[in-house]
Design an enzyme around this catalytic site. Structure first.
Site, PDB file in Angstrom:
ATOM      1  N   GLU A 149     -53.541  -6.202   1.870  1.00 19.01           N
ATOM      2  CA  GLU A 149     -53.327  -7.510   1.444  1.00 19.01           C
ATOM      3  C   GLU A 149     -54.175  -8.122   2.103  1.00 19.01           C
ATOM      4  O   GLU A 149     -54.531  -8.394   2.584  1.00 19.01           O
ATOM      5  CB  GLU A 149     -51.806  -7.805   1.100  1.00 19.01           C
ATOM      6  CG  GLU A 149     -51.382  -8.214   1.919  1.00 19.01           C
ATOM      7  CD  GLU A 149     -49.811  -9.511   1.611  1.00 19.01           C
ATOM      8  OE1 GLU A 149     -49.729 -10.412   0.685  1.00 19.01           O
ATOM      9  OE2 GLU A 149     -48.718  -8.896   2.181  1.00 19.01           O
TER      10      GLU A 149
ATOM     11  N   LYS B 111     -41.633 -12.689   3.771  1.00 19.52           N
ATOM     12  CA  LYS B 111     -41.509 -13.812   3.611  1.00 19.52           C
ATOM     13  C   LYS B 111     -41.584 -14.932   5.154  1.00 19.52           C
ATOM     14  O   LYS B 111     -41.441 -15.899   4.701  1.00 19.52           O
ATOM     15  CB  LYS B 111     -42.136 -15.280   2.571  1.00 19.52           C
ATOM     16  CG  LYS B 111     -43.287 -15.895   2.240  1.00 19.52           C
ATOM     17  CD  LYS B 111     -42.858 -16.316   0.228  1.00 19.52           C
ATOM     18  CE  LYS B 111     -45.073 -17.336   0.385  1.00 19.52           C
ATOM     19  NZ  LYS B 111     -45.843 -16.089   0.722  1.00 19.52           N
TER      20      LYS B 111
ATOM     21  N   ARG C  19     -36.633 -13.342  -3.694  1.00 22.09           N
ATOM     22  CA  ARG C  19     -37.260 -12.976  -2.607  1.00 22.09           C
ATOM     23  C   ARG C  19     -36.855 -13.571  -0.621  1.00 22.09           C
ATOM     24  O   ARG C  19     -36.862 -13.266   0.115  1.00 22.09           O
ATOM     25  CB  ARG C  19     -39.018 -13.277  -2.222  1.00 22.09           C
ATOM     26  CG  ARG C  19     -39.327 -12.585  -2.160  1.00 22.09           C
ATOM     27  CD  ARG C  19     -40.821 -12.927  -1.420  1.00 22.09           C
ATOM     28  NE  ARG C  19     -41.735 -13.990  -1.763  1.00 22.09           N
ATOM     29  CZ  ARG C  19     -42.704 -14.183  -2.926  1.00 22.09           C
ATOM     30  NH1 ARG C  19     -43.536 -13.646  -3.223  1.00 22.09           N
ATOM     31  NH2 ARG C  19     -43.419 -16.037  -3.427  1.00 22.09           N
TER      32      ARG C  19
END
Ligand SMILES: *Cc1c(COP(=O)(O)O)cnc(C)c1O
Length: 341
Positions: free
Chosen positions: A220, A184, A82
């Site tokens: 989210e 992220k 990620r």
């Protein structure tokens, strides 16, 4: 190895300096070998890319002690992958997967005295991160970068049981359709601070963000993905290109299917259908699953049948199974548990 004298069960979620951290520098197009250092300070140019244009990203995972007495972490390869995806989107150099995992392992080993004992509920939180360290004044990617990994012991997420939380539908947006919601990046958090402080001031634990384009679909919260349980016992989770792909959520989907025989749907979830679900939870590394009891939509309340006292029954099963796998109470799928020592 002697453990540090820490009151594990009363730790909060805050930064506590541990002994060692890993640092590697990217210069002239290559990463150096990296070192483990006791120096907890970062010294960079006043004009560093991270300071001027927020070129920074991070990961988060936990190390903990299993029932068998091993120190392990959970799927660090997925954190590595990620971060690679994140770095590509931010024009940052990738830190290779094997080196990432090795840096995590070595940093935890070097701070083994801070890994909370089995059964304490506490964990050693691991924070890998990267930032542009060289001077940038015209808008462009930095030429030099630093990759670091530090650890900090954190307390049990749920002290005295997992009480369902109340969240609100946010009028702020988290991520644009072709933006950076799926990576992220620190910037996603900087711009969410106003919304979360405002939510807390109004008495809500989190913001539920809807899709920025139409405000009709569930995305989210600021730092966790949603799972919903239907009245007939299916797991439904929102699918969107602007959601951060939570490793906890992806693991729960597999646990639901393979361990519990629960049907799983990853699809667009319209806010209109949320009132019809039986259970709702937020998933992420920190809490695994935080149960949501109530959603406030501009004064109109959606109250899930699971109530405000405890997790819904299926959410609880999912929680118990995933934490059981993590803690060594049951067999893990191949490759999920990385043994450190
Ligand atoms: C980190 C993060 C999550 C949770 O991901 P995990 O890999 O499960 O810890 C969810 N949403 C956002 C926005 C995040 O940054």
């Amino acid at each position: 190895m002697e453990k540090k004298d820490i009151d594990w069960s009363n730790l909060g979620f805050g930064y506590i300096k541990t002994d060692k951290r890993f640092v590697s520098n990217f210069k002239d197009g290559a990463w150096d070998d990296g070192i483990m250092t006791e120096d907890a300070t970062v010294s960079i140019s006043e004009c560093a890319g991270v300071l001027q244009y927020a070129q920074t990203c991070f990961e988060g995972l936990k190390a903990y002690t299993t029932k068998q007495g091993k120190i392990v972490c959970f799927r660090p390869d997925l954190n590595a992958q990620r971060m690679i995806d994140t770095c590509k989107r931010l024009e940052m150099p990738v830190f290779p997967e094997e080196r990432f995992v090795e840096a995590v392992v070595e940093t935890v080993k070097a701070n083994a005295a801070y890994v909370p004992p089995y059964g304490s509920g506490a964990t050693l939180y691991i924070r890998p991160y990267m930032f542009g360290s060289s001077a940038v004044i015209g808008v462009s990617p930095a030429e030099e970068y630093q990759f670091r990994v530090f650890t900090t012991p954190v307390g049990p997420y749920f002290k005295g049981g997992a009480k369902p939380i109340t969240i609100r539908v946010s009028d702020f947006d988290r991520a644009a359709p072709h933006g950076t919601g799926h990576i992220k990046a620190g910037l996603n958090y900087a711009m969410s601070l106003y919304a979360i402080v405002d939510a807390h001031n109004q008495g809500f634990a989190e913001n539920m963000y809807l899709d920025a384009a139409t405000h009709t679909k569930v995305e989210e919260t600021g730092g966790a993905n949603f799972i919903f349980i239907t009245k007939d016992g299916k797991l439904v989770t929102p699918k969107s290109n602007s959601i951060l792909p939570s490793i906890t959520r992806r693991s729960l989907m597999q646990v639901a299917k393979d361990y519990l025989g629960i049907e799983v749907e990853e699809r667009e979830v319209f806010f209109d259908e949320v009132k019809d679900f039986a259970e709702c939870g937020l998933c992420g590394t920190a809490a695994v699953i935080s149960p949501v009891g109530k959603i406030n939509d501009h004064g109109k309340e959606i109250c899930f049948p699971s109530g405000m006292d405890e997790m819904g029954p299926i959410t609880k099963k999912l929680y118990d199974t995933l934490t059981g796998i993590q803690m060594g109470h049951m067999d893990a799928p191949e490759g999920w548990i990385k043994e450190i020592m």
